[in-house]
Design an enzyme around this catalytic site. Structure first.
Site, short mmCIF file in Angstrom:
data_model
loop_
_atom_site.label_atom_id
_atom_site.label_comp_id
_atom_site.label_asym_id
_atom_site.label_seq_id
_atom_site.Cartn_x
_atom_site.Cartn_y
_atom_site.Cartn_z
N SER A 257 0.87 -1.18 0.00
CA SER A 257 0.00 0.00 0.00
C SER A 257 0.90 1.23 0.00
CB SER A 257 -0.95 -0.04 1.20
OG SER A 257 -1.80 1.08 1.21
N HIS B 15 -2.63 -1.25 -3.28
CA HIS B 15 -3.77 -0.36 -3.08
C HIS B 15 -3.60 0.87 -3.96
CE1 HIS B 15 -4.27 -2.06 1.29
NE2 HIS B 15 -4.59 -2.94 0.35
N ASP C 250 -4.11 -5.05 6.04
CA ASP C 250 -4.47 -5.90 4.91
C ASP C 250 -3.30 -6.81 4.54
OD1 ASP C 250 -5.95 -6.91 2.78
OD2 ASP C 250 -5.28 -5.34 1.40
#
Length: 361
Positions: free
Chosen positions: A172, A200, A296
Site C-alpha cells: 500500500s 492499493h 491488509d
C-alpha cells in the site's frame, strides 16, 4: 486563517505543510488537519516556488503537494523540496486522471512517498478525500520505532524444500518504488515463476503501474483480466476497484475479478487474493508483505504459511509505513523480516530453491 507564513504547531504533533494553488482546498485541509490530535499545519504555499522557500524555514515532517500550480508546478518543485527537507515525506495530491496518474507515479519514482486523490470530475467525494488524506498523514507522521508482538529472534532460517512457482507481492503506502526496485531481481526466474501484485491504488493508476513493472521485470502480462489464464513468465497486477482471486478451470488456473465489498477499506485488497493464492499454490507459493498502512494481507499471509508457503515481511526501517508488514509479524505469519536492501538477495535464495534463507527476523 490561511496564509503563507509559518505557524507554530502542537507540541509533539507531526508538522504538515500544505501546497496548493486553491485557497479553498488549502482552507479545507487546514481545518481538517487542525481538528486532529497529532497533526499540525505549520505553513501553506500557493505554488512550488513559495513551497521551497517555506520548507527551508519550517522543516515540516510532511508536505501535501499539489501537481498543477502556476509559477512552479509540483513536479518541478519536488526535487527541490526533497533537498530542502531531506527527512520529510511528500504526499502528492491531484485529481484522478490518466495524465495525473502518470505524473504521480513519476513523482513517487523520484522520491514522493505516496499519493492522495482530490475531488474532481465526480471521481471521489470530499468526504473520501478528507478520510484518505488524514489517514495517510497520520500513518506517515514520525513515530518512535516499536517492535511488534510476535517478532521472532534477531536471525532465523526458513526451511523450505518445495520449489516456488507463484510469488505474490502486496503493498500500500510507499509500495510503487519498492515494487520497481524488486522487479529486476525476478528476471532470472521467468521460466517457472508467475508473479501477482496487489497494490492499493485507484483504477487510473494500475494499468500504468502494471506496464512499468512488466518493463522492469521483462515479464509478459500487465493489468489482470477476468478469466485470464495464469502462465509462467507472466506478471499480473490487480486492477483498481476490483478484487483479484485465483480460480481453477478445466484448462487450468485463471484469474477472477469482482467488485465485491471493500476489505480494509480497499478494493483491490490483499487478503482476498492471498487466501485464494494459499489454496491453489500452498507450499509452492511465497508472499512478500511490503510497506503499507493498515493490516491488509496479514490474514491471507497466515493462510499461506499454514498451507506450507513462505511469508517474508519488509522491515520497519525501510518501510514508509510499517502497518501491513507489521501486522504480518504480529499475527505470526512472517517467517522472516527483511530490509529493502536485503530483499533482492532473499528473493534469489528463495527462488533458486535453497532450503535455508538467512536474514533478519
Amino acid at each position: 486563517m490561511d496564509g503563507h507564513e509559518p505557524t507554530a504547531g502542537q507540541a509533539g504533533a507531526a508538522r504538515v505543510m500544505l501546497v496548493d494553488d486553491s485557497a479553498v482546498v488549502r482552507g479545507l485541509m487546514r481545518r481538517w488537519i487542525g481538528a486532529q490530535a497529532g497533526l499540525s499545519v505549520v505553513g501553506t504555499a500557493a505554488n512550488g516556488a513559495e513551497a521551497i522557500e517555506l520548507a527551508r524555514k519550517v522543516q515540516p515532517d510532511l508536505i501535501v503537494l499539489d501537481l498543477e500550480m502556476p509559477v512552479m508546478d509540483g513536479m518541478t518543485a519536488l526535487p527541490h523540496l526533497l533537498q530542502a527537507v531531506p527527512k520529510g515525506k511528500i504526499l502528492v495530491a491531484s485529481t484522478l486522471s490518466t495524465r495525473n496518474a502518470k505524473i504521480s507515479l513519476q513523482a513517487m519514482s523520484l522520491g514522493a512517498t505516496d499519493y492522495v486523490a482530490k475531488p474532481g470530475s465526480g471521481s471521489i467525494s470530499r468526504d473520501e478525500f478528507e478520510r484518505d488524506l488524514l489517514a495517510k498523514l497520520r500513518a506517515l507522521g514520525p513515530k518512535r520505532p516499536q517492535r511488534r508482538a510476535g517478532m521472532a529472534k534477531q536471525s532465523a532460517n526458513i526451511q523450505h524444500t518445495h520449489g516456488i512457482t507463484g510469488l505474490a507481492l502486496v503493498a500500500s503506502t510507499g509500495g510503487p518504488p519498492v515494487l520497481s526496485q524488486l522487479m529486476p531481481h525476478l528476471r532470472p526466474f521467468a521460466r517457472h515463476l508467475s508473479v501477482f501484485v496487489v497494490q492499493h491504488m485507484p483504477a487510473h493508476f494500475t494499468p500504468l503501474l502494471a506496464k512499468d513493472l512488466c518493463d522492469l521485470s521483462h515479464y509478459a502480462g500487465g493489468e489482470a483480466v477476468h478469466e485470464q489464464a495464469v502462465a509462467a513468465g507472466h506478471l499480473y497486477v490487480a486492477p483498481g476497484d476490483f478484487h483479484m482471486r485465483l480460480s481453477k478451470r478445466a484448462a487450468g488456473l485463471c484469474l477472477a475479478l469482482d467488485q465485491g465489498p471493500q476489505e480494509h477499506f480497499c478494493r483491490p485488497a490483499a487478503d482476498p487474493f492471498l487466501k485464494s493464492f494459499a489454496a491453489h499454490y500452498g507450499p509452492q507459493g511465497a508472499v512478500l508483505v511490503l510497506t503499507g498502512m493498515g493490516s491488509d494481507g496479514a490474514e491471507g499471509a497466515l493462510a499461506l504459511r499454514q498451507a506450507g508457503g513462505v511469508v517474508l515481511a519488509q522491515d520497519q526501517d525501510s518501510s514508509a509505513v510499517w502497518g501491513m508488514p507489521g501486522a504480518a509479524v504480529a499475527n505470526g505469519s512472517a517467517q522472516q523480516v527483511v530490509s529493502l536492501a536485503q530483499m533482492g538477495d532473499a528473493l534469489h535464495r528463495l527462488l533458486q530453491g535453497q532450503t535455508q534463507i538467512a536474514g533478519r527476523a
